[in-house]
Structures are given as structure tokens and as C-alpha cells.
Design an enzyme around this catalytic site. Sequence first.
Site, PDB file in Angstrom:
ATOM      1  N   LYS A  26       0.820  -1.217   0.000  1.00 15.42           N
ATOM      2  CA  LYS A  26       0.000   0.000   0.000  1.00 15.42           C
ATOM      3  C   LYS A  26       0.853   1.268   0.000  1.00 15.42           C
ATOM      4  CE  LYS A  26      -4.210  -2.128   1.537  1.00 15.42           C
ATOM      5  NZ  LYS A  26      -3.790  -3.536   1.775  1.00 15.42           N
TER       6      LYS A  26
HETATM    7  C1  LIG Z   1      -4.499  -4.642   1.297  1.00 12.84           C
HETATM    8  C2  LIG Z   1      -3.731  -5.919   1.253  1.00 12.84           C
HETATM    9  C3  LIG Z   1      -4.094  -6.986   0.383  1.00 12.84           C
HETATM   10  C4  LIG Z   1      -5.321  -6.925  -0.495  1.00 12.84           C
HETATM   11  O1  LIG Z   1      -5.192  -5.991  -1.552  1.00 12.84           O
HETATM   12  P1  LIG Z   1      -6.492  -5.493  -2.341  1.00 12.84           P
HETATM   13  O2  LIG Z   1      -6.016  -4.402  -3.225  1.00 12.84           O
HETATM   14  O3  LIG Z   1      -7.448  -5.021  -1.299  1.00 12.84           O
HETATM   15  O4  LIG Z   1      -7.025  -6.673  -3.102  1.00 12.84           O
HETATM   16  C5  LIG Z   1      -3.284  -8.103   0.372  1.00 12.84           C
HETATM   17  N1  LIG Z   1      -2.207  -8.223   1.180  1.00 12.84           N
HETATM   18  C6  LIG Z   1      -1.833  -7.229   2.025  1.00 12.84           C
HETATM   19  C7  LIG Z   1      -0.642  -7.422   2.885  1.00 12.84           C
HETATM   20  C8  LIG Z   1      -2.574  -6.044   2.091  1.00 12.84           C
HETATM   21  O5  LIG Z   1      -2.206  -5.064   2.941  1.00 12.84           O
END
Ligand SMILES: *Cc1c(COP(=O)(O)O)cnc(C)c1O
Length: 462
Positions: free
Chosen positions: A112
Site C-alpha cells: 500500500k
Molecule cells: C491490502 C492488502 C491486500 C489486499 O489488496 P487489495 O487491493 O485489497 O485486493 C493483500 N495483502 C496485504 C498485505 C494487504 O495489505
Amino acid sequence: MRYISTRGQAPALTFEEAMLSGLARDGGLYVPETIPRMSGDDIRALHGLSYEETAFRVMRPFVGDGFTDEVFADLIAKAYAGFGHGARAPMVQLAPGHFLLELFHGPTLAFKDFAMQLIGQLFQEALERRGERVTIVGATSGDTGSAAIEAFKGLDNVDVFILFPHGRVSEVQRRQMTTPAEANVHALALDGHFDDCQARLKDMFNHFEFRDSVRLAGVNSINWARVLAQVVYYFSAAVSLGAPDRKVSFTVPTGNFGDIFAGYIAKKMGLPIDRLVVATNQNDILHRCLSTGDYKTSEVHPSISPSMDIQVSSNFERALFDAYGRDGAAVAQLMDELKAGGFKVSQGALEALREHFDSARVSEEDTLDTIRTAHATMGELLCPHSAVGVRVGEAQRDPATPMVTLATAHPAKFPDAVEKASGIRPPLPNRMADLYERPERVTRVRNDLAALETLIQERIAK
Ligand SMILES: *Cc1c(COP(=O)(O)O)cnc(C)c1O
């Protein structure tokens, strides 16, 4: 470049307007009116470029003239300067034809950061130019909140409030939210579940008087600018494996469908992606939907990969919009049915989705087993989310096409699950080794809308 709503009833906006508003007024999500294409030669020209240069070329056509070339390049450089790896998104090989794209070298150790660090910079620049200030409120089960705080801390034109469920995030996640000392950061521990945090956030957006009085802005994963930033690493990975002259497939640990949807955008831009494989944990609404056409919500079952514990996968709406021939009224109808528990995807739309997406689900037991065996046989310590991906990527890869699995978080962010599976407690990277010693600052809040709104108004008045 203009952005339109997936529900067809909101005005078209520029990139900057769509970024600053987040959700469309008709409840829909913004998508580009058309997808810019990159030719084979454009893609070939990415060979040997830095991550930042690739990012500039991939994103530039989406951004419009709110930002000049110089400013945009500068913001990209600032966004990724704090990453702990020069390649930003390095790739390692796990097995013949199977690669792991490490997306966890950012400041909060999850993918993220790629999007959040960039939109922090874009927000700051746009707000300064406009002479405006906003209040960002977000709800998190852990990773989004820490990434948002890290991206917006210390910025002049923003206050950032993050609601997380008290006692229900990992210690690393909590400390990443409670230890930044900047005055514009407000970590709020709410007495309730993640769903309560999300519900109160939605209430605030629907309470227009409050929303306007604090200039509420959202940075959750439905914000288009976040999707766009994630398109870049599909290009950097595929190019390093031979694109455009060789096809590549991707497996993506999926929750809200934001990350994998970015891969779909890369494909529409012309990147030769063969398969996009959705990997879910036991909360498998997407796998069930792609298998049967039934999109039906049930209870969330807490798992060892908590960032994928979702009931409703919000970005899936963007994929549905395309699968239904960009018919906003049809999407609005489905979302109405969803309020009553679910909907059935039409046969035509299901076939359109399956042209791009495969899916599989991984049990808790198999996730732990994958952490163990990947460490023993591939020399790689995986976080539980990445392990869900690797399990699926390994099962679904075909020998002719390289498979890239996205590693979405660093193992040290989820040390308990990793230790349980492998016997190894992964240490934090050096640059944050003192996380456990830093003082925490957090406000415990009741699950009460009026009290929350008062608190936010008082804090930003100071
Ligand atoms: C947010 C997240 C996901 C999922 O990603 P999306 O874009 O919501 O499908 C998977 N793994 C981790 C570690 C995350 O923080």
C-alpha cells in the site's frame, strides 16, 4: 483525460478532482473514460529505466495537465525516496518460471505504500496550489491506516484521522499508526470491529453538513489515484521478464480487488499479460463469484492473512462496469441488490470477466504449509498474504509463461503467523528496528458517530 462514475449518474471529473473526492456522488467509483495505450515500442523503451522513470511514463497520460511534467516527476521521486530498496519493487525467483515481486520495501512494509506515498505527494501539491486544506479520515484493519499516516504525516494542508479496531490489529501495525509524532496525525482506537470503523466512516461521508464543514477526503482503496500508482509495478516486472516480446501472468493475493484491478488496467494499456489470478483466503467471495457467478456476502471469518478478510470487495465494481459493457445503470442495479445480500452476474458478464481473471482459494492450513515449504525449498520467508499468492501461483502456472506472484507485505509485519509456520521470528528491517521502543500516542474512542465528529472538529480547530 476525464473520469466517469461506474454508476453513470455523477459528473465527469479531471484526475485531480477524482483524486480529491474519492467516491463519486452517485455512490460509484471513478474510472478513466478511455484507457491510453502503450505500443510495443513504448513498452520496449522501458527496458533499463529506473522504477521512477517507468512510473512517470506509465502514469503520465492518466494525470492530465493539473501537474506539469517537471512537478509530476519530482513528486514521484519524493514518493519513493523513502523505500528501503533501490529497485523499489525487486523480483526474486522462487522456482523455474515462478517469480516473487517484493512490494514490501516501503516505509510501512506493505504494498500500500506504493500508492499511498504517491498520493500523499499529489494531495499536498494540489492542495497547496488551490489554497485548500482537507481532513482525511480512513478506516483500517491495519495496513491502509499505517500507510496513510506514514504518507500524510507532517504535510501542511492535511489532517489525517485513522480509525482502527481497538485490540484487533497486529502490534507492528498498531505501532506504525501510534508512534509518528507529527501533530497532524490522529490515531483513533475504536471500541468495535473493523466493520464498525468502516460504518462510522461511511456515516461521516453521508452526513453532508459534517462532510463539508471539515472538507472530508477519502484515501481508501476505491480512490482511483491509488489504483493508478499500482499499475506501474506490473510494467516494471513484466518488462524485466521480456515484455512486450514475452507474455507474463500474475497471481495476486486479493481482498478489495484494487491491486489486481491495476493489473487489468496494465493489460488494457497493452502490456502482454496472459492470466490474472485472484488468490483469496477463506473469505472467498471473489473466488465463488468467478466460479459460479454468485456474488453473495456472508460473515467475515478472521484469518492469519487479515488484510484480505473482507465481505464486500469494493473495487470489483470497476471490473463489473467493464464486464457489463460500461452500463452504469446495470451496475447501480447490482449494487442495490447487494444491499439485500447479493446478486448473480449475467452469463455474458461472467464470460467477459473470465477472459482476464482466474481464481483460487487457500485454506489456513495450506497457507501455513506454504510459509513452511517456501522457506525450506525456495529460501524465502513469506508473509501469510504472500503465501496465499505463492500457493496459487505455483499451482496455476503453466510452463510456457512466467508467473509473477505479488508479495504484498513483509513477513515481519505478521511475525506470529510466520513463526508459527516456520519456527522463525522475522526481524524488522534495520531502518525501523526501534519501532518497539518509540512512544505511542492514541485516542480510545467509543463507537458513536456524534462523539467522533465532535472530536475531529475539535482537533482540527487547534
Ligand atoms: C491490502 C492488502 C491486500 C489486499 O489488496 P487489495 O487491493 O485489497 O485486493 C493483500 N495483502 C496485504 C498485505 C494487504 O495489505
